[in-house]
Enzyme design. Structure first.
Site, PDB file in Angstrom:
ATOM      1  N   LYS A 159       0.468  -1.249   0.006  1.00 40.33           N
ATOM      2  CA  LYS A 159       0.125  -0.536   0.577  1.00 40.33           C
ATOM      3  C   LYS A 159       0.450   0.824  -0.473  1.00 40.33           C
ATOM      4  CE  LYS A 159      -2.607  -1.412   3.721  1.00 40.33           C
ATOM      5  NZ  LYS A 159      -2.479  -2.289   4.769  1.00 40.33           N
TER       6      LYS A 159
ATOM      7  N   THR B  76      -9.448   9.669   8.436  1.00 40.72           N
ATOM      8  CA  THR B  76      -8.191   8.367   7.605  1.00 40.72           C
ATOM      9  C   THR B  76      -8.299   7.577   8.542  1.00 40.72           C
ATOM     10  OG1 THR B  76      -6.398   8.691   7.976  1.00 40.72           O
ATOM     11  CG2 THR B  76      -7.066   9.930   5.811  1.00 40.72           C
TER      12      THR B  76
ATOM     13  N   GLY C 201      -8.629   4.081  10.564  1.00 40.30           N
ATOM     14  CA  GLY C 201      -9.932   3.112   9.674  1.00 40.30           C
ATOM     15  C   GLY C 201      -8.853   2.291   8.190  1.00 40.30           C
ATOM     16  N   THR C 202      -8.356   2.825   7.826  1.00 42.23           N
ATOM     17  CA  THR C 202      -8.028   2.994   6.437  1.00 42.23           C
ATOM     18  C   THR C 202      -7.299   1.154   6.111  1.00 42.23           C
ATOM     19  OG1 THR C 202      -7.170   5.329   6.082  1.00 42.23           O
ATOM     20  CG2 THR C 202      -7.197   3.715   4.092  1.00 42.23           C
ATOM     21  N   GLY C 203      -6.399   0.457   7.107  1.00 49.13           N
ATOM     22  CA  GLY C 203      -5.099  -0.497   6.457  1.00 49.13           C
ATOM     23  C   GLY C 203      -6.723  -1.278   6.763  1.00 49.13           C
ATOM     24  N   CYS C 204      -7.125  -0.861   8.079  1.00 48.30           N
ATOM     25  CA  CYS C 204      -8.840  -2.260   7.992  1.00 48.30           C
ATOM     26  C   CYS C 204      -9.584  -2.380   7.298  1.00 48.30           C
ATOM     27  CB  CYS C 204      -8.821  -2.552   9.572  1.00 48.30           C
ATOM     28  SG  CYS C 204      -7.409  -1.770  10.810  1.00 48.30           S
TER      29      CYS C 204
HETATM   30  O1  PXL Z   1      -4.750   0.203  11.665  1.00 53.13           O
HETATM   31  C1  PXL Z   1      -4.346  -0.536  12.140  1.00 53.13           C
HETATM   32  C2  PXL Z   1      -5.314  -0.947  14.063  1.00 53.13           C
HETATM   33  C3  PXL Z   1      -5.543  -2.118  13.579  1.00 53.13           C
HETATM   34  N1  PXL Z   1      -6.259  -2.462  14.755  1.00 53.13           N
HETATM   35  C4  PXL Z   1      -6.859  -1.327  15.858  1.00 53.13           C
HETATM   36  C5  PXL Z   1      -5.918  -0.468  16.084  1.00 53.13           C
HETATM   37  C6  PXL Z   1      -5.902   0.409  14.803  1.00 53.13           C
HETATM   38  C7  PXL Z   1      -5.191   1.703  14.350  1.00 53.13           C
HETATM   39  O2  PXL Z   1      -5.330   2.326  14.998  1.00 53.13           O
HETATM   40  O3  PXL Z   1      -6.681   0.299  16.703  1.00 53.13           O
HETATM   41  C8  PXL Z   1      -7.488  -1.879  17.131  1.00 53.13           C
END
Ligand code: PXL
Length: 261
Positions: free
Chosen positions: A173, A204, A206-209
């Site tokens: 990414k 932004t 939470g983008t990766g999750c």
């Molecule tokens: O974005 C990675 C991530 C994964 N899991 C939890 C998070 C975060 C980012 O803040 O809080 C629980």
């Protein structure tokens, strides 16, 4: 029957990332979302105020409860906190007949650590080898492989370095570079360059999750890896465009934007 997708990840009390982002994304994309919680964070728009991991037996028990009765068509992993949890989850996934999306979460948007440094070697040698798709960002690439990406030209080298650890596919990414948001998906032979315009939006979280959960949702519906990733990129790009302010800091991407279009 509705496709069922399992997230194995940490809870974000602020609702923007982690388990909460995963389940919202799965609802938006029409699959049944289920969760194995690995850790609980006390978190808001300003950062992570505390984090507590669950005992490995609690993680194993949640996983077996879901997989043995309900069944899964895809598994996604996020925050795994410790080497012990990384190794347990890798073993559980390797015994499950479903594709897996591994988001090798290292630090949060605010720079708070979500994975012990002592767990990095377990991610490299136990978790990445069982991934159908691994989805590192550039910080995670540097942490896992030592490869530093400064421009699009370096993405191929980053992908090769991650593929050395054995995932079937890697999605690098490139969103932390400047200019268009460019990602590279490859299995070492096919190459797919995914490009989206950059949205000038600081909200932004939470983008990766969200991206990894969208990929898992597509795989559960039977899409190929390139089709699932292409659809997921479109979904997360819309969610970033619609990201909104909450609290005094960085707000979340809008997981529900899809419902309004
Ligand atoms: O974005 C990675 C991530 C994964 N899991 C939890 C998070 C975060 C980012 O803040 O809080 C629980």
């Amino acid at each position: 029957m509705i496709p069922r997708v399992l997230t194995v990840a940490g809870s974000d009390s602020g609702g923007g990332a982690g388990i909460q982002a995963d389940l919202k994304t799965m609802l938006a994309l029409g699959v049944h979302g289920m969760s194995v919680i690995t850790a609980v964070t006390a978190q808001n728009s300003l950062g992570v105020q505390g984090a507590w991991e669950l005992p490995v037996e609690a993680v194993r028990a949640q996983y077996r409860s879901v997989v043995d009765d309900i069944g899964v068509q895809a598994v996604k992993t996020g925050m795994l906190a410790s080497a012990e949890l990384v190794e347990a989850v890798a073993e559980l996934i390797s015994g499950t007949d479903a594709p897996s999306v591994v988001d090798p979460v290292g630090v949060s948007k605010h720079g708070d650590s979500l994975l012990a440094t002592s767990a990095l070697e377990s991610v490299r040698t136990k978790l990445l080898p069982v991934a159908t798709v691994a989805t590192p960002n550039l910080d995670e690439v540097a942490q896992l492989t030592g490869v530093r990406v400064d421009s699009e030209d370096d993405l191929r080298r980053a992908a090769e370095a991650v593929l050395e650890y054995g995932p079937r596919w890697v999605l690098i990414k490139g969103g932390h570079l400047s200019g268009d948001a460019v990602d590279l998906l490859t299995d070492g032979s096919a190459e797919h360059w995914l490009r989206a315009p950059r949205h000038d939006n600081r909200h932004t979280h939470g983008t990766g999750c969200t991206l990894a959960s969208a990929v898992a949702s597509g795989l559960a519906k039977g899409l190929s890896v390139p089709d699932a990733v292409t659809a997921a990129k479109a979904y997360v790009t819309g969610a970033i465009a619609a990201g909104f302010a909450l609290g005094a800091g960085i707000g979340p991407v809008d997981h529900g934007w899809w419902f309004r279009t």
